[in-house]
Motif scaffolding. Structure first.
Motif, PDB file in Angstrom:
ATOM      1  N   MET A 112       0.954  -1.072   0.180  1.00  0.00           N
ATOM      2  CA  MET A 112      -0.029  -0.010   0.044  1.00  0.00           C
ATOM      3  C   MET A 112       0.847   1.328  -0.013  1.00  0.00           C
ATOM      4  O   MET A 112       1.973   1.229   0.536  1.00  0.00           O
ATOM      5  CB  MET A 112      -0.929  -0.074   1.194  1.00  0.00           C
ATOM      6  CG  MET A 112      -2.038  -1.050   1.405  1.00  0.00           C
ATOM      7  SD  MET A 112      -3.194  -1.021   2.710  1.00  0.00           S
ATOM      8  CE  MET A 112      -4.130   0.475   2.166  1.00  0.00           C
ATOM      9  N   LYS A 113       0.522   2.346  -0.724  1.00  0.00           N
ATOM     10  CA  LYS A 113       0.921   3.615  -0.864  1.00  0.00           C
ATOM     11  C   LYS A 113       0.560   4.685   0.181  1.00  0.00           C
ATOM     12  O   LYS A 113      -0.728   4.875   0.273  1.00  0.00           O
ATOM     13  CB  LYS A 113       1.119   4.200  -2.097  1.00  0.00           C
ATOM     14  CG  LYS A 113       1.880   5.103  -2.693  1.00  0.00           C
ATOM     15  CD  LYS A 113       1.940   5.646  -3.985  1.00  0.00           C
ATOM     16  CE  LYS A 113       2.966   6.758  -4.080  1.00  0.00           C
ATOM     17  NZ  LYS A 113       3.135   7.208  -5.744  1.00  0.00           N
ATOM     18  N   VAL A 114       1.414   5.281   0.798  1.00  0.00           N
ATOM     19  CA  VAL A 114       1.116   6.258   1.916  1.00  0.00           C
ATOM     20  C   VAL A 114       1.608   7.464   1.497  1.00  0.00           C
ATOM     21  O   VAL A 114       2.883   7.611   1.320  1.00  0.00           O
ATOM     22  CB  VAL A 114       1.454   5.858   3.541  1.00  0.00           C
ATOM     23  CG1 VAL A 114       0.789   6.941   4.283  1.00  0.00           C
ATOM     24  CG2 VAL A 114       0.938   4.392   3.707  1.00  0.00           C
ATOM     25  N   LEU A 115       0.870   8.603   1.545  1.00  0.00           N
ATOM     26  CA  LEU A 115       1.385   9.909   1.330  1.00  0.00           C
ATOM     27  C   LEU A 115       1.021  10.734   2.714  1.00  0.00           C
ATOM     28  O   LEU A 115       0.004  10.958   3.071  1.00  0.00           O
ATOM     29  CB  LEU A 115       0.513  10.335   0.293  1.00  0.00           C
ATOM     30  CG  LEU A 115       0.817  12.075  -0.101  1.00  0.00           C
ATOM     31  CD1 LEU A 115       2.643  12.095  -0.681  1.00  0.00           C
ATOM     32  CD2 LEU A 115       0.083  12.723  -1.172  1.00  0.00           C
ATOM     33  N   LEU A 116       2.265  11.346   3.164  1.00  0.00           N
ATOM     34  CA  LEU A 116       2.064  12.094   4.188  1.00  0.00           C
ATOM     35  C   LEU A 116       2.187  13.363   3.787  1.00  0.00           C
ATOM     36  O   LEU A 116       2.730  14.245   3.184  1.00  0.00           O
ATOM     37  CB  LEU A 116       3.181  11.882   5.140  1.00  0.00           C
ATOM     38  CG  LEU A 116       3.694  10.525   5.612  1.00  0.00           C
ATOM     39  CD1 LEU A 116       5.071  10.495   6.230  1.00  0.00           C
ATOM     40  CD2 LEU A 116       2.547   9.853   6.598  1.00  0.00           C
ATOM     41  N   ILE A 117       1.055  14.375   4.346  1.00  0.00           N
ATOM     42  CA  ILE A 117       0.928  15.767   3.926  1.00  0.00           C
ATOM     43  C   ILE A 117       0.898  16.816   5.224  1.00  0.00           C
ATOM     44  O   ILE A 117       0.306  16.490   6.013  1.00  0.00           O
ATOM     45  CB  ILE A 117      -0.470  15.984   3.170  1.00  0.00           C
ATOM     46  CG1 ILE A 117      -0.560  15.157   2.006  1.00  0.00           C
ATOM     47  CG2 ILE A 117      -0.851  17.226   2.774  1.00  0.00           C
ATOM     48  CD1 ILE A 117      -1.991  15.137   1.145  1.00  0.00           C
ATOM     49  N   ASN A 118       1.918  17.585   4.916  1.00  0.00           N
ATOM     50  CA  ASN A 118       2.080  18.547   5.751  1.00  0.00           C
ATOM     51  C   ASN A 118       1.268  19.866   5.279  1.00  0.00           C
ATOM     52  O   ASN A 118       1.737  20.488   4.147  1.00  0.00           O
ATOM     53  CB  ASN A 118       3.760  18.994   5.974  1.00  0.00           C
ATOM     54  CG  ASN A 118       3.651  19.970   7.354  1.00  0.00           C
ATOM     55  OD1 ASN A 118       2.851  19.950   8.133  1.00  0.00           O
ATOM     56  ND2 ASN A 118       4.659  20.805   7.140  1.00  0.00           N
ATOM     57  N   PRO A 119       0.144  20.095   5.658  1.00  0.00           N
ATOM     58  CA  PRO A 119      -0.818  21.233   4.928  1.00  0.00           C
ATOM     59  C   PRO A 119      -0.323  22.512   5.296  1.00  0.00           C
ATOM     60  O   PRO A 119       0.590  22.977   6.394  1.00  0.00           O
ATOM     61  CB  PRO A 119      -2.142  21.175   5.693  1.00  0.00           C
ATOM     62  CG  PRO A 119      -1.705  20.350   7.182  1.00  0.00           C
ATOM     63  CD  PRO A 119      -0.775  19.668   6.917  1.00  0.00           C
ATOM     64  N   PRO A 120      -0.524  23.523   4.303  1.00  0.00           N
ATOM     65  CA  PRO A 120       0.202  24.905   4.503  1.00  0.00           C
ATOM     66  C   PRO A 120      -0.699  25.460   5.788  1.00  0.00           C
ATOM     67  O   PRO A 120      -1.847  25.408   6.044  1.00  0.00           O
ATOM     68  CB  PRO A 120      -0.203  25.598   3.488  1.00  0.00           C
ATOM     69  CG  PRO A 120      -1.531  24.921   2.756  1.00  0.00           C
ATOM     70  CD  PRO A 120      -1.445  23.497   3.222  1.00  0.00           C
ATOM     71  N   HIS A 121       0.158  26.310   6.414  1.00  0.00           N
ATOM     72  CA  HIS A 121      -0.276  27.038   7.803  1.00  0.00           C
ATOM     73  C   HIS A 121      -0.315  28.514   7.680  1.00  0.00           C
ATOM     74  O   HIS A 121       0.284  29.118   7.055  1.00  0.00           O
ATOM     75  CB  HIS A 121       0.740  26.651   8.786  1.00  0.00           C
ATOM     76  CG  HIS A 121      -0.095  26.895  10.162  1.00  0.00           C
ATOM     77  ND1 HIS A 121       0.841  26.928  11.452  1.00  0.00           N
ATOM     78  CD2 HIS A 121      -1.161  26.929  10.557  1.00  0.00           C
ATOM     79  CE1 HIS A 121       0.110  27.193  12.581  1.00  0.00           C
ATOM     80  NE2 HIS A 121      -1.418  27.271  12.038  1.00  0.00           N
ATOM     81  N   THR A 122      -1.577  28.964   7.961  1.00  0.00           N
ATOM     82  CA  THR A 122      -1.736  30.556   7.625  1.00  0.00           C
ATOM     83  C   THR A 122      -1.105  31.295   8.841  1.00  0.00           C
ATOM     84  O   THR A 122      -1.419  32.485   8.539  1.00  0.00           O
ATOM     85  CB  THR A 122      -3.481  30.633   7.731  1.00  0.00           C
ATOM     86  OG1 THR A 122      -3.784  30.032   9.218  1.00  0.00           O
ATOM     87  CG2 THR A 122      -3.819  29.757   6.593  1.00  0.00           C
ATOM     88  N   ALA A 123      -0.536  30.901   9.665  1.00  0.00           N
ATOM     89  CA  ALA A 123      -0.080  31.745  10.922  1.00  0.00           C
ATOM     90  C   ALA A 123       0.958  32.739  10.221  1.00  0.00           C
ATOM     91  O   ALA A 123       1.952  32.232   9.384  1.00  0.00           O
ATOM     92  CB  ALA A 123       0.697  30.985  11.902  1.00  0.00           C
ATOM     93  N   ILE A 124       1.202  33.862  10.783  1.00  0.00           N
ATOM     94  CA  ILE A 124       2.360  34.587  10.445  1.00  0.00           C
ATOM     95  C   ILE A 124       3.496  34.283  10.577  1.00  0.00           C
ATOM     96  O   ILE A 124       4.472  34.382   9.601  1.00  0.00           O
ATOM     97  CB  ILE A 124       1.905  36.036  11.140  1.00  0.00           C
ATOM     98  CG1 ILE A 124       0.713  36.849  10.627  1.00  0.00           C
ATOM     99  CG2 ILE A 124       3.219  37.243  10.863  1.00  0.00           C
ATOM    100  CD1 ILE A 124       0.319  38.031  11.357  1.00  0.00           C
ATOM    101  N   GLY A 125       3.759  33.538  11.378  1.00  0.00           N
ATOM    102  CA  GLY A 125       5.131  32.998  11.726  1.00  0.00           C
ATOM    103  C   GLY A 125       5.531  31.771  10.608  1.00  0.00           C
ATOM    104  O   GLY A 125       6.740  31.627  10.697  1.00  0.00           O
ATOM    105  N   SER A 126       4.491  31.092   9.954  1.00  0.00           N
ATOM    106  CA  SER A 126       4.813  30.200   9.029  1.00  0.00           C
ATOM    107  C   SER A 126       5.318  30.940   7.745  1.00  0.00           C
ATOM    108  O   SER A 126       5.717  30.582   6.743  1.00  0.00           O
ATOM    109  CB  SER A 126       3.821  29.368   8.790  1.00  0.00           C
ATOM    110  OG  SER A 126       3.486  28.385  10.087  1.00  0.00           O
ATOM    111  N   ARG A 127       4.332  31.970   7.245  1.00  0.00           N
ATOM    112  CA  ARG A 127       4.440  32.851   6.035  1.00  0.00           C
ATOM    113  C   ARG A 127       5.222  33.745   5.807  1.00  0.00           C
ATOM    114  O   ARG A 127       6.101  34.086   4.890  1.00  0.00           O
ATOM    115  CB  ARG A 127       2.820  33.350   5.745  1.00  0.00           C
ATOM    116  CG  ARG A 127       1.760  32.032   5.977  1.00  0.00           C
ATOM    117  CD  ARG A 127       1.877  31.544   4.443  1.00  0.00           C
ATOM    118  NE  ARG A 127       2.975  30.779   4.288  1.00  0.00           N
ATOM    119  CZ  ARG A 127       3.152  29.461   4.480  1.00  0.00           C
ATOM    120  NH1 ARG A 127       2.410  28.604   5.317  1.00  0.00           N
ATOM    121  NH2 ARG A 127       4.343  28.796   4.160  1.00  0.00           N
ATOM    122  N   ILE A 128       5.727  34.603   6.846  1.00  0.00           N
ATOM    123  CA  ILE A 128       6.658  35.623   6.669  1.00  0.00           C
ATOM    124  C   ILE A 128       8.113  35.096   6.573  1.00  0.00           C
ATOM    125  O   ILE A 128       8.912  35.547   5.605  1.00  0.00           O
ATOM    126  CB  ILE A 128       6.427  36.672   7.951  1.00  0.00           C
ATOM    127  CG1 ILE A 128       5.051  37.425   8.056  1.00  0.00           C
ATOM    128  CG2 ILE A 128       7.696  37.798   7.937  1.00  0.00           C
ATOM    129  CD1 ILE A 128       4.984  38.169   6.696  1.00  0.00           C
TER     130      ILE A 128
END
Length: 518
Positions: free
Chosen positions: A1-17
């Motif tokens: 079986m194939k597993v895909l791990l997804i780290n979703p985008p985070h909207t926090a300013i600390g993640s985006r800036i």
């Protein structure tokens, strides 16, 4: 079986800036055991490039996984994004099984499964062993009721639906039994501290202290640690084979055992690799280790974050911090004496705060003289004891994606949001522009510390300007909600304090909850 791990985008300013991004340790901790169990595993780090949801769905469809597993370190503030993404994945790939893990779903499992059809299974608590057990059961088409640490939807014999929560997973007694899947990432894409190749590690899990606002303590249930020599060898290998220059500790309390922490420091010194270490700890442990702080610096420790939280002894007692103001100040002085930067986190937004309290807080922080400062807003989690004490307070931020400690969530009794925000940003500005801070920023004799101060100040400047611009457009809404908004309990629901400890030695009875017809 194939597993895909997804780290979703985070909207926090600390993640985006910031330009720097760290790898998703939680998903890598799942990936290693799954690879060792023979599963085909890939990682899609959508947070790294802030990928739009449509692109994530397209990329997932191209890879054709059997199972998608999602999680994020910013668990509660990332939850709305996870729900939207899972719904979109199910529309495009109805046959894919979606599995959601992390702190937030561990406690909100029943509400999520009842209200989010795009999510099929929730892993509760530590996921290394549970994820392997789950994948093996799915591959062999076995009944998930036999597993521990999962929740899922099921159909009763009469055709009605129910949500099933199996017994809590047992704590992992030996953290070294489960390796991190470092091969899932390209190390060259992950940096921190101004472009240094970096990873996140854990020396320990859990914390024995009883801070009533902490959303992590109960999740790990009990303080445990890795073998200090094995971790030192792993860090050395990451440097020699992948060029890793900086290690960011994800622990709540890596220094919890003086004996074990000293053993780790000595083992890393013996490895003789030029890595920098940053992390968080308690001021009391720094004071306790005054005679071995030279080992901290020789091992590469460049900064420790200290949770100061409040200047008020009564507030510290109310939130069960278990520290003291004298200890906090002494820890900062000790770190500076040994060439280690101190970052003080300070929390505002407690219900009874007035202007005089924030003025005293500013004077208090100036007297402490930390090298770096991070102001945060008090933010409630339903599974913590703090939640019940704040359940009556009006919610002034209805977008849970902004419950990231950098946006005010709860109204204060004596101060409108605009005035608390003005204090918040003014305190940051004064603390970062005071003469001593400017001297360290521009003229510090240690070039490593000077570069560290400049990197943090540049990132802080960009975040500060973004937060001010953002607040201008939301202040009216927040003020209106302070007068007529829902209370915390009306907005989120009753306390989940009885679920605070997520892991267990015993196996409680399985719970089932019938689902109402749509």
């Amino acid at each position: 079986m194939k597993v895909l791990l997804i780290n979703p985008p985070h909207t926090a300013i600390g993640s985006r800036i910031p330009d720097d991004h760290l790898p998703p340790l939680g998903l890598l901790c799942i990936g290693g055991p799954l690879l060792d169990a023979g599963f085909n595993v890939e990682l899609l780090d959508a947070d790294l490039g802030n990928l739009p949801l449509a692109q994530i769905v397209d990329d997932t469809a191209r890879r054709q996984p059997d199972v998608v597993m999602l999680g994020h370190s910013g668990s509660s503030s990332a939850h709305a994004t996870v729900v939207t993404l899972c719904d979109a994945l199910k529309q495009r790939l109805p046959q894919v099984i979606t599995v959601y893990g992390g702190v937030h779903p561990t406690y909100h499992w029943d509400e999520i499964l009842a209200g989010c059809p795009g999510i099929d299974v929730i892993v509760r608590g530590e996921g290394e062993q549970t994820a392997v057990d789950l994948m093996q059961a799915l591959r062999e088409q076995r009944d998930l009721r036999a597993l521990r640490g999962v929740a899922f939807r099921a159909t009763r014999p009469d055709g009605t639906a129910e949500v099933v929560d199996t017994p809590a997973a047992a704590m992992l007694r030996c953290l070294d039994d489960y390796r991190v899947g470092w091969e899932l990432i390209d190390h060259a894409r992950y940096t921190y501290w101004g472009g240094k190749r970096a990873v996140v590690v854990q020396f320990s899990r859990g914390c024995p202290y009883l801070c009533n606002y902490c959303g992590q303590r109960g999740f790990w249930t009990q303080w445990r640690h890795r073998d200090p020599v094995k971790l030192a060898r792993e860090i050395a290998r990451l440097h020699r084979e992948h060029g890793v220059e900086l290690i960011n500790f994800a622990d709540e309390l890596p220094t919890g055992s003086r004996k074990l922490w000293r053993a780790f420091l000595e083992a890393l010194i013996e490895e003789n690799v030029p890595v920098l270490l940053v992390g968080s700890t308690r001021a009391g442990d720094i004071v306790r280790d005054a005679d071995i702080l030279h080992l901290y610096r020789r091992a590469g420790v460049i900064r420790f974050l200290l949770g100061i939280e409040s200047y008020s002894e009564s507030t510290l007692a109310h939130i069960r911090k278990g520290g003291s103001m004298h200890e906090d100040q002494q820890a900062i002085q000790l770190l500076r004496r040994h060439g280690i930067l101190s970052m003080a986190t300070y929390v505002v937004g407690f219900e009874e705060e007035r202007d005089r309290d924030l003025w005293r807080s500013l004077r208090h922080l100036l007297r402490y003289d930390p090298d770096q400062i991070q102001l945060l807003y008090v933010t409630p989690h339903r599974w913590t004891p703090f939640y019940k004490t704040a359940a009556h307070r009006p919610v002034i931020q209805l977008d849970t994606r902004r419950w990231d400690y950098k946006h005010q969530v709860l109204a204060t009794r004596h101060m409108p949001p605009w005035r608390l925000f003005l204090w918040f940003k003014s305190m940051e500005l004064i603390l970062q522009l005071r003469p001593r801070a400017l001297y360290r920023l521009l003229l510090h004799p240690d070039p490593v510390q000077r570069q560290s101060m400049r990197w943090y100040s540049e990132m802080g400047r960009r975040v500060w300007l973004r937060e001010v611009a953002e607040f201008i457009f939301t202040t009216k809404t927040m003020t209106n909600l302070q007068r007529r908004g829902p209370t915390l309990q009306e907005f989120l629901g009753p306390s989940l304090e009885d679920r605070e400890y997520a892991l267990s030695k015993a196996a409680p009875a399985r719970r089932t909850i019938p689902l109402k017809a749509a």
